[in-house]
Scaffold this motif. Sequence first.
Motif, PDB file in Angstrom:
ATOM      1  N   LEU A   1      14.895  11.135 -17.161  1.00  0.00           N
ATOM      2  CA  LEU A   1      13.659  11.301 -17.953  1.00  0.00           C
ATOM      3  C   LEU A   1      13.360  12.767 -18.246  1.00  0.00           C
ATOM      4  CD1 LEU A   1      11.311   8.631 -16.311  1.00  0.00           C
ATOM      5  CD2 LEU A   1      12.715   8.420 -18.364  1.00  0.00           C
ATOM      6  N   SER A   2      14.304  13.639 -18.000  1.00  0.00           N
ATOM      7  CA  SER A   2      14.026  15.076 -18.115  1.00  0.00           C
ATOM      8  C   SER A   2      14.364  15.643 -19.492  1.00  0.00           C
ATOM      9  CB  SER A   2      14.812  15.844 -17.050  1.00  0.00           C
ATOM     10  OG  SER A   2      16.190  15.840 -17.356  1.00  0.00           O
ATOM     11  N   ASP A   3      14.722  14.783 -20.426  1.00  0.00           N
ATOM     12  CA  ASP A   3      15.016  15.236 -21.783  1.00  0.00           C
ATOM     13  C   ASP A   3      13.967  14.640 -22.732  1.00  0.00           C
ATOM     14  OD1 ASP A   3      17.363  16.222 -23.783  1.00  0.00           O
ATOM     15  OD2 ASP A   3      16.378  14.403 -24.534  1.00  0.00           O
ATOM     16  N   PRO A   4      13.359  15.458 -23.599  1.00  0.00           N
ATOM     17  CA  PRO A   4      12.274  14.941 -24.451  1.00  0.00           C
ATOM     18  C   PRO A   4      12.700  13.790 -25.354  1.00  0.00           C
ATOM     19  CG  PRO A   4      12.309  17.348 -24.500  1.00  0.00           C
ATOM     20  CD  PRO A   4      13.535  16.921 -23.750  1.00  0.00           C
TER      21      PRO A   4
ATOM     22  N   LEU B   1      13.072  10.712 -23.256  1.00  0.00           N
ATOM     23  CA  LEU B   1      11.751  10.222 -22.857  1.00  0.00           C
ATOM     24  C   LEU B   1      11.083   9.479 -24.016  1.00  0.00           C
ATOM     25  CD1 LEU B   1      10.113  10.469 -20.250  1.00  0.00           C
ATOM     26  CD2 LEU B   1       9.227  12.639 -21.101  1.00  0.00           C
ATOM     27  N   ARG B   2      11.243   9.981 -25.234  1.00  0.00           N
ATOM     28  CA  ARG B   2      10.644   9.291 -26.387  1.00  0.00           C
ATOM     29  C   ARG B   2      11.320   7.948 -26.622  1.00  0.00           C
ATOM     30  NH1 ARG B   2      11.087  13.144 -31.137  1.00  0.00           N
ATOM     31  NH2 ARG B   2       9.917  11.544 -32.261  1.00  0.00           N
TER      32      ARG B   2
ATOM     33  N   PHE C   1      12.785   6.122 -24.314  1.00  0.00           N
ATOM     34  CA  PHE C   1      12.354   5.261 -23.215  1.00  0.00           C
ATOM     35  C   PHE C   1      10.941   4.740 -23.478  1.00  0.00           C
ATOM     36  CE2 PHE C   1      10.365   4.583 -19.087  1.00  0.00           C
ATOM     37  CZ  PHE C   1      11.273   3.708 -18.513  1.00  0.00           C
TER      38      PHE C   1
ATOM     39  N   PHE D   1      15.119  10.979 -11.962  1.00  0.00           N
ATOM     40  CA  PHE D   1      14.219  11.911 -12.649  1.00  0.00           C
ATOM     41  C   PHE D   1      14.964  12.645 -13.776  1.00  0.00           C
ATOM     42  CE2 PHE D   1      11.753  11.676  -8.594  1.00  0.00           C
ATOM     43  CZ  PHE D   1      10.611  11.144  -9.154  1.00  0.00           C
ATOM     44  N   LYS D   2      16.237  12.945 -13.543  1.00  0.00           N
ATOM     45  CA  LYS D   2      17.014  13.638 -14.576  1.00  0.00           C
ATOM     46  C   LYS D   2      17.111  12.790 -15.852  1.00  0.00           C
ATOM     47  CE  LYS D   2      21.198  16.414 -15.029  1.00  0.00           C
ATOM     48  NZ  LYS D   2      20.770  17.757 -14.707  1.00  0.00           N
TER      49      LYS D   2
END
Lengths: 124, 124
Positions: free
Chosen positions: A45-48, A51-52, A54, A42-43
């Motif tokens: 994916l915890s940065d904007p 996440l973009r 990815f 989860f960590k």
Amino acid sequence: MSNPSVRELPLLEPDGAAVPCCPPLTAGELSPEDADRMAAMFKALSDPVRLRLFSRVASHPGGEACVCDIADVGVSQPTVSHHLKRLREAGLLTAERRGTWVYYRVAPSVVAAMSAMLDLRSRP
Amino acid sequence: MSNPSVRELPLLEPDGAAVPCCPPLTAGELSPEDADRMAAMFKALSDPVRLRLFSRVASHPGGEACVCDIADVGVSQPTVSHHLKRLREAGLLTAERRGTWVYYRVAPSVVAAMSAMLDLRSRP
């Protein structure tokens, strides 16, 4: 896929056999070890910006993207490289160098397992 | 970005009204605003103790747990309170005080939406 850190995290092997990480969050009490593993995913994916990046790989035609296709997210190239490395280390992306460029793919079994962890229909 | 797929996977407010967060990660390029929102939700689950507390609520009979049932995760009571506050602020838990104790519930629409974000079957 020979990245050793990738081997620690996948929930499904390529042949579809289940490996023990990780149970749905509704299935019962998490062991501290599973909690550590799942929190690391989860960590990732915890940065904007991560996440973009990815999402750019995940939504690219064919499910694969060259770093040259996805790097335009408004941060420096070293920062992009750092974030892509974090996603690889978490097992969410795989990478392959072909010629000049590195190509990234989503690791579908890992992402599917993260989705399954959050599936509340498995509530006892 | 006016990505129509945003509308397909809404989070639901308690009264059933849809709010526009968040599309599947495979649906296309994330807006910076959606990325901020989604990253905050993943961040809430990026700590092992927080994940264990969340799992204890999610797996508790009836889907509801008193803080007195779940606080024994090996950290201090103020730390437990801090983590539960973070989970509430991220929208993953709801809380209700009844008498002496606070009772926590998983917010099913938020967690289901996180699961849907990671659903690779929505790949275009």
